[in-house]
Design a protein around this motif. Structure first.
Motif, PDB file in Angstrom:
ATOM      1  N   LEU A 151      -9.296  -0.413  -1.651  1.00 30.81           N
ATOM      2  CA  LEU A 151      -8.584   0.791  -1.210  1.00 30.81           C
ATOM      3  C   LEU A 151      -8.911   1.980  -2.100  1.00 30.81           C
ATOM      4  O   LEU A 151      -8.930   3.122  -1.658  1.00 30.81           O
ATOM      5  N   PHE A 152      -9.210   1.671  -3.388  1.00 31.34           N
ATOM      6  CA  PHE A 152      -9.463   2.758  -4.337  1.00 31.34           C
ATOM      7  C   PHE A 152     -10.942   3.068  -4.478  1.00 31.34           C
ATOM      8  O   PHE A 152     -11.309   3.989  -5.201  1.00 31.34           O
ATOM      9  N   GLU A 169      -8.360   8.617  -6.201  1.00 29.80           N
ATOM     10  CA  GLU A 169      -7.767   7.733  -5.200  1.00 29.80           C
ATOM     11  C   GLU A 169      -6.502   7.073  -5.726  1.00 29.80           C
ATOM     12  O   GLU A 169      -5.530   6.905  -4.990  1.00 29.80           O
ATOM     13  N   SER A 172      -3.790   9.556  -5.724  1.00 31.81           N
ATOM     14  CA  SER A 172      -3.377   9.758  -4.333  1.00 31.81           C
ATOM     15  C   SER A 172      -2.472   8.616  -3.873  1.00 31.81           C
ATOM     16  O   SER A 172      -1.465   8.840  -3.194  1.00 31.81           O
ATOM     17  N   PHE A 173      -2.831   7.384  -4.283  1.00 36.63           N
ATOM     18  CA  PHE A 173      -2.029   6.221  -3.888  1.00 36.63           C
ATOM     19  C   PHE A 173      -0.657   6.270  -4.551  1.00 36.63           C
ATOM     20  O   PHE A 173       0.358   5.995  -3.917  1.00 36.63           O
ATOM     21  N   ARG A 176       2.119   8.522  -3.134  1.00 38.57           N
ATOM     22  CA  ARG A 176       2.768   8.190  -1.864  1.00 38.57           C
ATOM     23  C   ARG A 176       4.277   8.026  -1.961  1.00 38.57           C
ATOM     24  O   ARG A 176       4.999   8.677  -1.202  1.00 38.57           O
ATOM     25  N   TYR A 248       1.318   2.908   5.672  1.00 37.36           N
ATOM     26  CA  TYR A 248       1.066   2.320   4.352  1.00 37.36           C
ATOM     27  C   TYR A 248       0.877   0.813   4.474  1.00 37.36           C
ATOM     28  O   TYR A 248       0.006   0.230   3.815  1.00 37.36           O
ATOM     29  N   ASP A 251      -2.521   0.086   5.658  1.00 32.84           N
ATOM     30  CA  ASP A 251      -3.478   0.129   4.553  1.00 32.84           C
ATOM     31  C   ASP A 251      -3.471  -1.174   3.777  1.00 32.84           C
ATOM     32  O   ASP A 251      -4.509  -1.624   3.283  1.00 32.84           O
TER      33      ASP A 251
ATOM     34  N   ASN B 107      -5.311  14.106   0.085  1.00 34.41           N
ATOM     35  CA  ASN B 107      -4.171  13.752   0.943  1.00 34.41           C
ATOM     36  C   ASN B 107      -4.103  14.659   2.159  1.00 34.41           C
ATOM     37  O   ASN B 107      -3.849  14.209   3.277  1.00 34.41           O
TER      38      ASN B 107
END
Lengths: 257, 136
Positions: A151-152, A169, A172-173, A176, A248, A251, B107
């Motif tokens: 994912l990253f 990344e 960004s995660f 959330r 989410y 993902d 994002n």
């Protein structure tokens, strides 16, 4: 002028201490319990008959079910068959449904004058967002193992910028749960403060007397329009929170994008 | 149907010119009525679809905006925490603030892609697909 923040004050109803932690039963907790009782009561009562031709209440709960089920299917079920056989994304339906209806009921309860809005407190929304965040982490690692870390690492990135991209990344995660919780909390807080402020203007203008009393019609119009907007926001924020939960979780199931 | 109706269509199954005119008049009247009902239905569906998209648009706006701010805050917080642990004030906070900004932009881009996909699926409307880049 009435204090617009006063409505968010936490009141201690039943002092309680569990394992050295302050677990006082507050008005916020009271309204969450009320929401759970209302939801459970409504769903159990409306599904009592379980007839093929539904009664009004039964079709209302069936519509609720269909609405959330479609949301889960739309966000998580790309390219899979309708019921999610052999894929299992419908396993997350209970979680999404619970989150959606819980937030919706809390938001709507908050729209009743004099009632407390639990979702206008960051502690409540952050707990819900962290619940989703931790679920995503657990499901992600349980389903994909180390592959979840893909994912990253986006594919097709040159090696010399990869550390930078991975850092971005990860941030960004991690952002959330922050945006997830702050959005709901800020919307409810701001909406209720605005309503209170405009309602306060009406009282102030009426109190000033004479020609000012006539002007009070302006904030009254505004407060009426804002009430309608707040009902829309109350629904939309519950919808957005649940939809993002689906995204989410999606993902977590498919980290490779 | 066979014998008893023969008395009515005495022209060997053919309708008289008046009857044809009357029939055509009725058909055109019905067509007009049907057209009105259909136009009303289409207008209603369009306005409902429009308001649904509008409401979603507002929620998408909040979503994308808060994701942008959230990423910056998280980046700055990570940098500040690392500074605190490693004693490198204020350099990591600055660097991670910028990384957070980049994550925020990421994002927003992801949020917009999501929005494009959703609107395309729901309404079939194209709200601006990526054009091929000159550099590609």
């Amino acid at each position: 002028m009435p204090d617009p923040i006063h409505q968010f004050e936490i009141k201690r109803l039943v002092p309680l201490e569990l394992f050295g932690l302050d677990a006082t039963f507050t008005n916020s907790a009271l309204f969450m319990v009320l929401a759970v009782v209302l939801i459970a009561g409504f769903l159990i009562f409306s599904m009592q008959g379980r007839s093929l031709v539904p009664t009004r209440l039964q079709s209302l709960s069936e519509m609720l079910y269909e609405f959330v089920a479609n949301m889960v299917r739309d966000t998580m079920g790309h390219g899979h068959d309708e019921h999610g056989h052999g894929h299992g994304y419908m396993k997350f339906f209970p979680l999404v449904f619970t989150i959606f209806i819980f937030i919706l009921t809390l938001n709507m309860l908050g729209m009743i004058p004099g009632f407390f809005t639990s979702t206008s407190h960051l502690a409540v929304t952050a707990s819900l967002a962290l619940l989703v965040f931790v679920t995503v982490l657990i499901v992600g690692f349980a389903k994909n193992g180390v592959g979840f870390l893909k994912l990253f690492v986006p594919s097709g990135v040159p090696i010399y910028v990869l550390p930078l991209v991975v850092a971005i990344e990860i941030i960004s995660f991690l952002s959330r749960p922050v945006s997830h919780s702050v959005r709901l909390f800020a919307n409810m807080l701001a909406g209720h403060i605005t309503l209170k402020v405009f309602a306060g203007f009406i009282i102030m203008l009426l109190g000033a007397g004479g020609a000012y009393g006539v002007l009070s019609i302006l904030p009254l119009t505004m407060a009426t329009a804002l009430t309608a907007l707040e009902f829309l926001v109350a629904f939309l924020q519950a919808y957005v929170f649940a939809m993002l939960t689906c995204m989410y979780l999606n993902d977590a199931l498919h980290p490779g994008h | 149907m066979s014998n008893s109706s023969n008395g009515q269509d005495h022209n060997g199954g053919k309708l008289s010119p008046q009857e044809i005119a009357h029939f055509e008049h009725r058909v055109s009247e019905l067509n007009k009525k049907l057209g009105k009902v259909r136009a009303g239905k289409i207008a209603k569906a369009e306005s409902q679809g429009g308001s649904a998209v509008g409401g979603r648009g507002m929620s998408y706006g909040f979503k994308i905006g808060s994701e942008f701010v959230g990423a910056i805050l998280v980046g700055a917080a990570i940098g500040y925490g690392l500074d605190y642990l490693l004693g490198t004030k204020p350099w990591l906070a600055l660097a991670f603030f910028l990384l957070g900004f980049a994550a925020g932009v990421l994002n927003v881009m992801r949020g917009y892609q999501q929005l494009q996909g959703d609107i395309e699926r729901q309404t079939g409307a194209n709200i601006g697909k990526d054009l091929p880049d000159d550099d590609d």
